[in-house]
Design a protein around this motif. Structure first.
Motif, PDB file in Angstrom:
ATOM      1  N   LEU A  99       0.773  -1.201  -0.201  1.00 39.41           N
ATOM      2  CA  LEU A  99      -0.043   0.024   0.006  1.00 39.41           C
ATOM      3  C   LEU A  99       0.911   1.198   0.275  1.00 39.41           C
ATOM      4  O   LEU A  99       1.638   1.239   0.631  1.00 39.41           O
ATOM      5  CB  LEU A  99      -0.982   0.057   1.176  1.00 39.41           C
ATOM      6  CG  LEU A  99      -1.869  -1.198   1.152  1.00 39.41           C
ATOM      7  CD1 LEU A  99      -2.635  -1.125   2.599  1.00 39.41           C
ATOM      8  CD2 LEU A  99      -2.942  -1.124  -0.047  1.00 39.41           C
ATOM      9  N   PRO A 100       0.608   2.031  -0.785  1.00 41.60           N
ATOM     10  CA  PRO A 100       1.421   3.412  -0.754  1.00 41.60           C
ATOM     11  C   PRO A 100       1.809   4.198   0.452  1.00 41.60           C
ATOM     12  O   PRO A 100       2.621   4.744   0.800  1.00 41.60           O
ATOM     13  CB  PRO A 100       0.848   4.275  -2.125  1.00 41.60           C
ATOM     14  CG  PRO A 100       0.072   3.150  -2.983  1.00 41.60           C
ATOM     15  CD  PRO A 100      -0.431   2.078  -1.859  1.00 41.60           C
ATOM     16  N   SER A 101       0.560   4.236   1.143  1.00 45.35           N
ATOM     17  CA  SER A 101       0.430   4.929   2.440  1.00 45.35           C
ATOM     18  C   SER A 101       1.374   4.255   3.361  1.00 45.35           C
ATOM     19  O   SER A 101       1.882   4.894   4.070  1.00 45.35           O
ATOM     20  CB  SER A 101      -0.941   5.092   2.993  1.00 45.35           C
ATOM     21  OG  SER A 101      -1.666   3.656   3.070  1.00 45.35           O
ATOM     22  N   VAL A 102       1.251   2.962   3.325  1.00 38.80           N
ATOM     23  CA  VAL A 102       2.197   2.156   4.248  1.00 38.80           C
ATOM     24  C   VAL A 102       3.545   2.519   3.886  1.00 38.80           C
ATOM     25  O   VAL A 102       4.513   2.741   4.552  1.00 38.80           O
ATOM     26  CB  VAL A 102       1.807   0.613   4.316  1.00 38.80           C
ATOM     27  CG1 VAL A 102       2.847  -0.013   5.093  1.00 38.80           C
ATOM     28  CG2 VAL A 102       0.227   0.479   4.774  1.00 38.80           C
ATOM     29  N   ASN A 110       8.983   4.573   4.930  1.00 36.39           N
ATOM     30  CA  ASN A 110       9.987   5.497   4.314  1.00 36.39           C
ATOM     31  C   ASN A 110      10.205   6.611   5.200  1.00 36.39           C
ATOM     32  O   ASN A 110      11.425   7.122   5.443  1.00 36.39           O
ATOM     33  CB  ASN A 110       9.854   5.797   2.947  1.00 36.39           C
ATOM     34  CG  ASN A 110       9.775   4.641   2.132  1.00 36.39           C
ATOM     35  OD1 ASN A 110      10.595   3.663   2.376  1.00 36.39           O
ATOM     36  ND2 ASN A 110       9.417   4.596   0.941  1.00 36.39           N
ATOM     37  N   GLY A 111       9.018   7.307   5.607  1.00 34.88           N
ATOM     38  CA  GLY A 111       9.411   8.245   6.593  1.00 34.88           C
ATOM     39  C   GLY A 111      10.041   7.997   7.814  1.00 34.88           C
ATOM     40  O   GLY A 111      10.738   8.777   8.464  1.00 34.88           O
ATOM     41  N   ILE A 112       9.984   6.835   8.238  1.00 39.89           N
ATOM     42  CA  ILE A 112      10.741   6.412   9.543  1.00 39.89           C
ATOM     43  C   ILE A 112      12.194   6.407   9.240  1.00 39.89           C
ATOM     44  O   ILE A 112      13.028   6.690   9.849  1.00 39.89           O
ATOM     45  CB  ILE A 112      10.017   4.994  10.229  1.00 39.89           C
ATOM     46  CG1 ILE A 112       8.741   5.413  10.861  1.00 39.89           C
ATOM     47  CG2 ILE A 112      11.120   4.654  11.338  1.00 39.89           C
ATOM     48  CD1 ILE A 112       7.913   4.046  11.015  1.00 39.89           C
ATOM     49  N   TYR A 113      12.461   5.413   7.954  1.00 38.49           N
ATOM     50  CA  TYR A 113      13.967   5.179   7.988  1.00 38.49           C
ATOM     51  C   TYR A 113      14.086   4.872   6.440  1.00 38.49           C
ATOM     52  O   TYR A 113      13.563   3.723   5.957  1.00 38.49           O
ATOM     53  CB  TYR A 113      14.558   4.065   8.730  1.00 38.49           C
ATOM     54  CG  TYR A 113      16.051   3.984   8.413  1.00 38.49           C
ATOM     55  CD1 TYR A 113      16.864   4.732   9.052  1.00 38.49           C
ATOM     56  CD2 TYR A 113      16.186   2.812   7.521  1.00 38.49           C
ATOM     57  CE1 TYR A 113      18.241   4.573   8.927  1.00 38.49           C
ATOM     58  CE2 TYR A 113      17.614   2.538   7.464  1.00 38.49           C
ATOM     59  CZ  TYR A 113      18.709   3.390   8.073  1.00 38.49           C
ATOM     60  OH  TYR A 113      20.087   3.049   7.613  1.00 38.49           O
ATOM     61  N   ALA A 114      14.496   5.672   5.664  1.00 41.76           N
ATOM     62  CA  ALA A 114      14.782   5.537   4.277  1.00 41.76           C
ATOM     63  C   ALA A 114      15.862   6.292   3.585  1.00 41.76           C
ATOM     64  O   ALA A 114      15.695   7.111   2.731  1.00 41.76           O
ATOM     65  CB  ALA A 114      13.593   5.478   3.309  1.00 41.76           C
ATOM     66  N   PRO A 115      17.301   6.353   4.217  1.00 43.83           N
ATOM     67  CA  PRO A 115      18.323   7.086   3.748  1.00 43.83           C
ATOM     68  C   PRO A 115      18.503   6.940   2.131  1.00 43.83           C
ATOM     69  O   PRO A 115      18.442   5.799   1.719  1.00 43.83           O
ATOM     70  CB  PRO A 115      19.405   6.638   4.658  1.00 43.83           C
ATOM     71  CG  PRO A 115      19.385   5.296   4.961  1.00 43.83           C
ATOM     72  CD  PRO A 115      17.620   5.212   5.010  1.00 43.83           C
ATOM     73  N   SER A 137      10.374  -0.585   4.228  1.00 43.02           N
ATOM     74  CA  SER A 137       9.258  -0.538   3.187  1.00 43.02           C
ATOM     75  C   SER A 137       9.330  -1.599   2.232  1.00 43.02           C
ATOM     76  O   SER A 137       8.416  -1.887   1.324  1.00 43.02           O
ATOM     77  CB  SER A 137       9.058   0.880   2.783  1.00 43.02           C
ATOM     78  OG  SER A 137      10.056   1.062   1.853  1.00 43.02           O
ATOM     79  N   ALA A 138      10.538  -2.171   1.925  1.00 44.12           N
ATOM     80  CA  ALA A 138      10.783  -3.057   1.101  1.00 44.12           C
ATOM     81  C   ALA A 138       9.933  -4.445   1.325  1.00 44.12           C
ATOM     82  O   ALA A 138       9.481  -4.744   2.371  1.00 44.12           O
ATOM     83  CB  ALA A 138      12.259  -3.690   1.032  1.00 44.12           C
ATOM     84  N   THR A 139       9.340  -4.915  -0.016  1.00 42.44           N
ATOM     85  CA  THR A 139       8.651  -6.080   0.112  1.00 42.44           C
ATOM     86  C   THR A 139       9.127  -7.285   1.015  1.00 42.44           C
ATOM     87  O   THR A 139       8.630  -7.898   1.676  1.00 42.44           O
ATOM     88  CB  THR A 139       7.929  -6.492  -1.263  1.00 42.44           C
ATOM     89  OG1 THR A 139       7.502  -5.370  -1.949  1.00 42.44           O
ATOM     90  CG2 THR A 139       7.075  -7.827  -1.223  1.00 42.44           C
TER      91      THR A 139
END
Length: 553
Positions: free
Chosen positions: A322-325, A330-335, A369-371
């Motif tokens: 889901l895009p929102s998830v 990604n907002g938590i951690y996605a450098p 967020s990676a599957t």
């Protein structure tokens, strides 16, 4: 210093195209004809790609090396991460016996191998394609089929053939959303156009799948079930894509198809039960197939326990898609890590793009967020439900990592090769060769999408690579840009079964290591034939049946 790509370095398109094809030819010949192990073949292809990029196309050597490294990281995350964790879940289910109960429950729906193939490879696989994509459906379905006793070549090859028609709307519509966003297509119009192309093949592929497995006569014995499967997928695929949008096309169509087939099998079964687990004709892995086992009945509690890991997997994969998830995680951690010496240092130039355009190279470590992370968490939750203790879970994970080590290396090398061809411009040379086909462009433009997926392993990547070129060429030839943008994606889905990383995923899921060449040789004809059929259909849309290009709002 900015390096501009050159698409015809020798001033002769024929020679430039032959040179651009060398890396792919090297890898495919090593795999398909010389029977060289996949990771070595991929390594040789990568060496050839570096040589062509540096010495023929004039790409600075350090840029070529950085592009390969960047691609290698992309191979580990997301593709390798998905493969590792889906095999981890499979190992957990096999070790405690729940996988065997799941197989028995599927056999109780129907003991006929052809019908099991429709249910698992086509319907179940389409659901995972819609929810996650990126190798997940082949990993899941090939693993289940091998557990049911299918021969390794049948389980691998047929999972790849089945994972075609849903690919354009995979991962919640990512390929078509990316096509529209990057190249300025109207999202609903190009979605609707794809939805006027693929339903014909969603109806055809189930027939093709059973024909490839058991032959024409055996296919005709179960034509009612195949028709139910194909129609119940194709109709929702058309309706959702034309009237709702791209995100839920595959998931809705797969659920409708799965439910329709199961309900139909309650009132209809073939007169003759097909029990052979091997491909009809020559199957080099036939001796490895398991003989048919007596159907075992299990109580409801055991069935619930056996299906629970796969239900948990489906829920996690759907939520993670889901895009929102994804945005929240990604907002938590996605450098983000711009690749120094590569990011914005390479420039695409006309006729591929209307104006010179710098290529970005930013590696996003979106581990949350990676599957594959969703799959890992589903495996851990499932392991706890199956009453594994933490030590056993960790041991099984590292045992799985050792099991798939060469597969992960192969994926890294193949993504390095694919990424290098993109940044060096050699893949664009191949695309331009198709674009120069004039009146035959609808056919060869479709094959451009096919070769894009075959080289990159992704319909999304192929749309990024060639979507702009399709638009420019279509406008110059007086064709519909939406038609050719859609054709790039629809044609591309047929290249999914021969892309190297998908083949590695299939061989890993079936534990048929070092047989990637056998799988490639088996699926190659099916891929080319189906891609040509899509090309012919798009040609008919362009010149004979223009009403099929009309978009309903």
């Amino acid at each position: 210093m900015i390096w501009q790509q050159i698409y015809d370095p020798f001033g002769n398109m024929f020679i430039s195209t032959l040179l651009a094809a060398i890396p792919v030819v090297v890898m495919l010949v090593c795999l398909g004809f010389l029977h060289i192990k996949a990771h070595i073949a991929a390594g040789l292809g990568l060496v050839a790609a570096i040589a062509v990029a540096v010495f023929a196309y004039g790409m600075p050597a350090d840029m070529a090396g950085r592009a390969a490294v960047y691609g290698g990281f992309t191979g580990l995350l997301p593709i390798g991460w998905i493969v590792l964790n889906i095999i981890f879940l499979q190992q957990l289910a096999e070790q405690n016996g729940s996988f065997k109960i799941l197989q028995d429950s599927l056999s109780n729906i129907t003991p006929d191998r052809r019908l099991q193939l429709l249910l698992i490879a086509f319907c179940f696989g389409a659901f995972f394609e819609g929810a996650a994509g990126f190798g997940t459906p082949v990993a899941v379905t090939a693993g289940i089929l091998i557990g049911l006793g299918f021969s390794p070549l049948a389980a691998s090859g047929l999972s790849l053939i089945a994972n075609t028609a849903p690919v354009a709307f995979g991962a919640l519509g990512t390929p078509v959303i990316t096509l529209a966003k990057v190249h300025g297509y109207d999202l609903m119009e190009v979605t609707a156009m794809i939805g006027r192309q693929l339903p014909f093949f969603s109806l055809l592929v189930p027939f093709w799948l059973i024909w490839a497995f058991a032959g024409r006569k055996a296919m005709m014995e179960i034509w009612p079930a195949i028709l139910v499967t194909g129609l119940s997928f194709a109709i929702p695929q058309y309706l959702v894509s034309n009237f709702i949008g791209p995100e839920l096309v595959d998931i809705i169509a797969a659920i409708v198809s799965m439910v329709s087939l199961v309900l139909f099998l309650r009132v209809w079964q073939p007169k003759k039960i097909w029990t052979s687990p091997s491909l009809k004709g020559h199957d080099v892995s036939a001796h490895e197939a398991k003989p048919p086992q007596p159907v075992v009945q299990h109580d409801r509690a055991a069935l619930v326990r056996a299906w629970t890991p796969w239900v948990i997997l489906s829920v996690f994969v759907f939520v993670w898609g889901l895009p929102s998830v994804k945005a929240w995680l990604n907002g938590i951690y996605a450098p983000s890590f711009p690749m120094a010496g590569l990011h914005n240092m390479i420039e695409k130039v006309p006729p591929v793009v209307p104006t010179p355009h710098k290529e970005t190279a930013v590696y996003v470590l979106n581990i949350l967020s990676a599957t594959g992370t969703g799959i890992l968490l589903s495996a851990i939750v499932s392991a706890l439900v199956m009453k594994y203790n933490p030590v056993e879970i960790v041991k099984t994970f590292f045992r799985t990592l050792w099991l798939v080590r060469y597969s992960l290396l192969t994926i890294v090398l193949m993504l390095a090769l694919g990424t290098l061809t993109r940044y060096s411009g050699t893949d664009t040379t191949l695309g331009l060769a198709f674009a120069n086909s004039g009146v035959f462009y609808p056919f060869f433009g479709t094959l451009m999408g096919w070769i894009g997926v075959a080289m990159t392993g992704s319909d999304t990547a192929s749309n990024v690579l060639f979507g702009g070129m399709q638009k420019v060429a279509a406008e110059q030839l007086g064709l519909s840009p939406n038609l050719m943008g859609a054709a790039n994606s629809s044609g591309g889905v047929m290249g999914k079964m021969i892309d190297a990383q998908s083949i590695v995923v299939a061989s890993t899921a079936t534990k048929w290591f070092n047989h990637e060449g056998d799988i490639l040789r088996y699926v190659f004809f099916h891929s080319v034939a189906l891609a040509c059929l899509v090309g012919l259909f798009v040609t008919l849309q362009a010149y004979v049946f223009p009403f099929t290009r009309m978009v309903v709002h």
